[in-house]
Design a protein around this motif. Structure first.
Motif, PDB file in Angstrom:
ATOM      1  N   LEU A 112       3.684  10.687  28.092  1.00 34.62           N
ATOM      2  CA  LEU A 112       4.200   9.579  27.346  1.00 34.62           C
ATOM      3  C   LEU A 112       3.976  10.241  25.654  1.00 34.62           C
ATOM      4  CD1 LEU A 112       5.347   6.668  26.367  1.00 34.62           C
ATOM      5  CD2 LEU A 112       2.823   6.098  26.205  1.00 34.62           C
ATOM      6  N   ALA A 113       5.269  10.644  25.199  1.00 33.04           N
ATOM      7  CA  ALA A 113       5.113  11.623  24.169  1.00 33.04           C
ATOM      8  C   ALA A 113       6.004  10.735  22.947  1.00 33.04           C
ATOM      9  CB  ALA A 113       5.783  12.949  24.294  1.00 33.04           C
ATOM     10  N   GLY A 114       5.878  11.255  21.873  1.00 38.69           N
ATOM     11  CA  GLY A 114       6.415  10.809  20.605  1.00 38.69           C
ATOM     12  C   GLY A 114       5.785  11.246  19.152  1.00 38.69           C
ATOM     13  N   HIS A 115       5.909  10.716  18.247  1.00 37.28           N
ATOM     14  CA  HIS A 115       5.192  11.048  16.951  1.00 37.28           C
ATOM     15  C   HIS A 115       4.937   9.794  16.258  1.00 37.28           C
ATOM     16  CE1 HIS A 115       9.637  10.598  15.464  1.00 37.28           C
ATOM     17  NE2 HIS A 115       8.794  10.100  14.538  1.00 37.28           N
ATOM     18  N   VAL A 116       3.846   9.973  15.286  1.00 43.10           N
ATOM     19  CA  VAL A 116       3.380   9.030  14.434  1.00 43.10           C
ATOM     20  C   VAL A 116       3.841   9.493  13.157  1.00 43.10           C
ATOM     21  CG1 VAL A 116       1.460   7.880  13.283  1.00 43.10           C
ATOM     22  CG2 VAL A 116       1.313   8.527  15.639  1.00 43.10           C
ATOM     23  N   SER A 117       4.666   8.382  12.507  1.00 42.62           N
ATOM     24  CA  SER A 117       5.496   8.750  10.932  1.00 42.62           C
ATOM     25  C   SER A 117       4.333   8.245  10.024  1.00 42.62           C
ATOM     26  CB  SER A 117       6.538   8.205  10.852  1.00 42.62           C
ATOM     27  OG  SER A 117       7.238   8.341   9.821  1.00 42.62           O
ATOM     28  N   VAL A 118       3.858   9.162   9.066  1.00 45.45           N
ATOM     29  CA  VAL A 118       2.995   9.020   7.856  1.00 45.45           C
ATOM     30  C   VAL A 118       3.945   8.806   6.634  1.00 45.45           C
ATOM     31  CG1 VAL A 118       1.056   9.478   6.545  1.00 45.45           C
ATOM     32  CG2 VAL A 118       1.104   9.778   9.328  1.00 45.45           C
ATOM     33  N   SER A 119       4.059   7.769   5.997  1.00 44.66           N
ATOM     34  CA  SER A 119       5.086   7.789   4.765  1.00 44.66           C
ATOM     35  C   SER A 119       4.140   7.396   3.486  1.00 44.66           C
ATOM     36  CB  SER A 119       5.925   6.462   4.956  1.00 44.66           C
ATOM     37  OG  SER A 119       6.779   6.774   6.284  1.00 44.66           O
ATOM     38  N   LEU A 120       4.752   8.182   2.574  1.00 46.52           N
ATOM     39  CA  LEU A 120       3.911   8.016   1.209  1.00 46.52           C
ATOM     40  C   LEU A 120       5.010   7.820   0.089  1.00 46.52           C
ATOM     41  CD1 LEU A 120       1.018   8.406   0.329  1.00 46.52           C
ATOM     42  CD2 LEU A 120       1.598  10.990  -0.425  1.00 46.52           C
ATOM     43  N   SER A 121       4.671   6.610  -0.539  1.00 51.35           N
ATOM     44  CA  SER A 121       5.709   6.016  -1.563  1.00 51.35           C
ATOM     45  C   SER A 121       4.633   5.729  -2.967  1.00 51.35           C
ATOM     46  CB  SER A 121       6.400   4.962  -1.358  1.00 51.35           C
ATOM     47  OG  SER A 121       5.426   3.810  -0.968  1.00 51.35           O
ATOM     48  N   SER A 122       5.466   5.711  -4.017  1.00 48.72           N
ATOM     49  CA  SER A 122       4.953   5.413  -5.428  1.00 48.72           C
ATOM     50  C   SER A 122       5.502   4.177  -5.707  1.00 48.72           C
ATOM     51  CB  SER A 122       5.258   6.615  -6.538  1.00 48.72           C
ATOM     52  OG  SER A 122       4.688   7.786  -5.934  1.00 48.72           O
ATOM     53  N   PRO A 123       4.944   3.170  -5.822  1.00 48.10           N
ATOM     54  CA  PRO A 123       4.933   1.652  -6.209  1.00 48.10           C
ATOM     55  C   PRO A 123       4.999   1.819  -7.870  1.00 48.10           C
ATOM     56  CG  PRO A 123       2.784   1.672  -5.405  1.00 48.10           C
ATOM     57  CD  PRO A 123       3.207   2.954  -5.148  1.00 48.10           C
ATOM     58  N   MET A 165       0.968  -1.111   0.172  1.00 42.41           N
ATOM     59  CA  MET A 165      -0.052   0.018   0.041  1.00 42.41           C
ATOM     60  C   MET A 165       0.694   1.309   0.096  1.00 42.41           C
ATOM     61  SD  MET A 165      -3.259   0.821   2.506  1.00 42.41           S
ATOM     62  CE  MET A 165      -4.227  -0.362   1.740  1.00 42.41           C
ATOM     63  N   PRO A 166       0.636   2.143  -0.772  1.00 43.68           N
ATOM     64  CA  PRO A 166       1.447   3.519  -0.795  1.00 43.68           C
ATOM     65  C   PRO A 166       1.662   4.319   0.356  1.00 43.68           C
ATOM     66  CG  PRO A 166      -0.199   3.373  -2.560  1.00 43.68           C
ATOM     67  CD  PRO A 166      -0.602   2.336  -1.496  1.00 43.68           C
ATOM     68  N   VAL A 167       0.495   4.249   1.334  1.00 42.81           N
ATOM     69  CA  VAL A 167       0.361   4.739   2.684  1.00 42.81           C
ATOM     70  C   VAL A 167       0.616   3.877   3.721  1.00 42.81           C
ATOM     71  CG1 VAL A 167      -0.604   6.315   4.126  1.00 42.81           C
ATOM     72  CG2 VAL A 167      -0.867   6.415   1.800  1.00 42.81           C
ATOM     73  N   SER A 168       1.717   4.185   4.579  1.00 45.30           N
ATOM     74  CA  SER A 168       2.168   3.310   5.921  1.00 45.30           C
ATOM     75  C   SER A 168       2.277   4.410   7.027  1.00 45.30           C
ATOM     76  CB  SER A 168       3.512   2.487   5.577  1.00 45.30           C
ATOM     77  OG  SER A 168       4.200   3.239   5.245  1.00 45.30           O
ATOM     78  N   ILE A 169       2.226   3.915   8.326  1.00 39.65           N
ATOM     79  CA  ILE A 169       2.341   4.533   9.310  1.00 39.65           C
ATOM     80  C   ILE A 169       3.020   3.826  10.305  1.00 39.65           C
ATOM     81  CG2 ILE A 169       0.220   6.158   8.873  1.00 39.65           C
ATOM     82  CD1 ILE A 169      -1.183   4.269  11.194  1.00 39.65           C
ATOM     83  N   ASP A 170       3.677   4.620  11.210  1.00 40.53           N
ATOM     84  CA  ASP A 170       4.632   4.200  12.202  1.00 40.53           C
ATOM     85  C   ASP A 170       4.627   4.768  13.587  1.00 40.53           C
ATOM     86  OD1 ASP A 170       6.211   1.959  13.398  1.00 40.53           O
ATOM     87  OD2 ASP A 170       7.998   2.756  12.557  1.00 40.53           O
ATOM     88  N   ILE A 171       4.584   3.993  14.617  1.00 38.98           N
ATOM     89  CA  ILE A 171       4.679   4.890  15.808  1.00 38.98           C
ATOM     90  C   ILE A 171       6.094   4.940  16.141  1.00 38.98           C
ATOM     91  CG2 ILE A 171       3.657   4.819  18.329  1.00 38.98           C
ATOM     92  CD1 ILE A 171       1.622   3.364  17.435  1.00 38.98           C
ATOM     93  N   VAL A 172       6.624   6.093  16.785  1.00 38.75           N
ATOM     94  CA  VAL A 172       7.980   6.265  17.348  1.00 38.75           C
ATOM     95  C   VAL A 172       7.762   7.192  18.513  1.00 38.75           C
ATOM     96  CG1 VAL A 172      10.258   6.900  16.702  1.00 38.75           C
ATOM     97  CG2 VAL A 172       8.809   6.323  14.889  1.00 38.75           C
TER      98      VAL A 172
END
Length: 521
Positions: A28-39, A1-8
């Motif tokens: 409890l702090a951090g960020h959620v990384s939203v990644s976008l790619s073109s397959p 899938m072109p969109v993926s998310i990860d918890i850091v």
């Protein structure tokens, strides 16, 4: 899938300082990384631009407790569930235009800060040792909802399939485990010089109960009116750290109400000590715990709302392949001694045992102070470092004292005084005075070591990456009281007052050094 998310998260562990308190919270702090790619798809010679309209992005901190025992079976409970929406207002348009051919996806970091309740129990594993990962666990979960807007750059294949598919997509981030550890606050003032513990000693006025412990074979007992005249005061630290190898114990005995004849006939020959750890496993939520803390209601508990990361054994109980052996039983207890098997816990009192004969007899002109009438027994009770037995709940390891809805650990020190009394007819009878003292086993944070200041460095130095700042900051409870008032250390004296120097004029000028300091921003 072109969109993926990860918890850091900034840290995969959260340190809770102080006692369990429902009015406190930790960040409890951090960020959620939203990644976008073109397959690279079929019928395409080059990667096309990918666009996504992010409609919702939520992060959830959830805790759960699971108990598995051979007699009460499986019991789940959701401890907390805190969700934060990170996309407020209008949806966010994401695009990797200009970076379609890059090997790395385009990423956006959305920060979060979740207040974690201060009453939560620590992360721990307990219950049937054959069922791994049962106990108290916490984790972060993230969910993103987005759509792919139709534009001219869409491929023929995607345009053909779009009428048959749902344009709204939902993806979940991989689960991110979080470890909760609780640390007790070490008092700033050192404990008594006679104590080996870092915590101060607590006094207990003991109401000892008489009884035979099996070593006495005679049926006769010491007259109750004599045993009631023995006053016992015990002292142990108000907390014991997990790495301590012994517990200081002080016993003070007094028999000032005994007459001269009774003092000569009564002897204290020895005393026994044992430290017991009691673990209680429950299949139902403790009513006292629900009344004190904010546990989610039944509508958010299994089976109405299953756990996100439930133990695999729960399916066997749901379909009936595993049955509860004792349906009417709601709790199971495991208790054991924290002593080494070679330690009997018996301490012999030196002398003939007539410890009360030093009191001032009747007719003695010498008056003794009240402190001189106390007979003091002082010793260090050793504790075992490693588990030495294995049972259904795993190795008998030392745990911290804690109270949770399904699992409770408490510690008690049991003390028995062996009393020997000679009857007027010459017969000797033996009896023991028993009492128990509550203990608190805690975990303390490792002290921070400051680097040496008397070292010199020649040449260039490569600075190492520093640790996370959250590990070096003191806890909120160490700086402020529960009502928000700042804690002030009054042991540091204030500087002496000096009256201001009189000036001949109300105007003044800054010297050059002050002027330089003011110009620096």
């Amino acid at each position: 899938m072109p969109v993926s998310i990860d918890i850091v998260p900034f840290s995969d562990s959260l340190e809770l300082h102080g006692e369990s308190d429902f009015s406190s919270a930790f960040s409890l702090a951090g960020h959620v990384s939203v990644s976008l790619s073109s397959p690279l798809l079929m019928f395409q010679r080059r990667r096309s631009t990918t666009r996504a309209l992010l409609q919702s992005l939520t992060v959830t901190f959830e805790g759960q407790s699971e108990v598995i025992t051979p007699d009460i079976g499986y019991a789940p409970l959701r401890l907390c569930s805190i969700t934060r929406e990170l996309v407020n207002g209008e949806p966010v348009d994401l695009s990797n235009e200009g970076h379609e051919d890059s090997d790395k996806p385009c990423s956006w970091n959305v920060t979060f800060d979740i207040p974690v309740p201060g009453w939560l129990p620590t992360t721990s594993t307990y219950g049937d040792h054959g069922a791994v990962e049962a106990g108290t666990r916490y984790a972060l979960y993230a969910t993103a909802t987005f759509i792919y807007p139709e534009d001219g750059s869409s491929s023929i294949f995607s345009s053909f399939c779009s009428p048959f598919g749902c344009r709204t997509h939902t993806i979940n981030a991989p689960m991110c485990p979080v470890t909760l550890a609780r640390f007790a606050e070490v008092p700033s003032a050192p404990s008594s010089s006679s104590s080996t513990s870092v915590f101060p000693m607590s006094l207990f006025i003991v109401d000892a109960q008489s009884g035979q412990d099996g070593t006495e074979t005679n049926a006769k007992t010491i007259p109750p009116e004599i045993l009631k005249k023995i006053q016992v005061v015990a002292s142990i630290p108000n907390a014991i750290t997990m790495d301590e190898t012994s517990v200081p114990l002080i016993l003070r005995l007094q028999g000032s109400e005994l007459d001269c004849s009774q003092r000569e006939r009564l002897r204290i020959t020895d005393f026994t000590v044992d430290v017991e750890q009691i673990e209680t496993y429950r299949s139902t939520t403790s009513l006292d715990y629900v009344a004190r803390y904010m546990v989610p209601p039944r509508a958010q508990q299994p089976p109405c709302c299953p756990l996100r990361n439930a133990h695999s054994v729960h399916t066997l109980y749901d379909v009936g392949l595993l049955m509860i052996p004792y349906p009417s039983k709601s709790s199971s207890t495991r208790s054991f001694s924290l002593f080494d098997p070679s330690n009997s816990g018996t301490y012999i009192i030196s002398g003939d045992g007539r410890i009360f004969s030093h009191d001032s007899p009747e007719g003695d002109a010498t008056t003794r102070s009240p402190s001189e009438n106390w007979y003091v027994l002082e010793t260090d009770v050793p504790l075992a470092q490693k588990p030495y037995q294995l049972d259904w709940a795993g190795p008998r390891i030392r745990r911290i004292s804690e109270n949770s809805p399904l699992f409770t650990v408490c510690h008690m020190m049991h003390v028995g005084l062996r009393c020997v009394y000679e009857q007027p007819d010459g017969e000797v009878v033996c009896e023991r005075l028993h009492f128990s003292l509550p203990m608190q086993l805690v975990r303390v944070a490792a002290p921070l070591t400051s680097p040496a200041t008397d070292c010199t460095v020649d040449g260039p130095v490569e600075l190492q990456k520093s640790a996370s700042y959250s590990q070096n900051l003191p806890a909120y409870s160490q700086l402020f009281y529960s009502n928000g008032e700042r804690k002030i250390d009054y042991s540091t004296p204030l500087p002496l007052y000096e009256p201001p120097q009189s000036a001949s004029s109300s105007s003044f000028t800054l010297d050059q050094s002050d002027d330089h300091r003011k110009s620096i921003s």
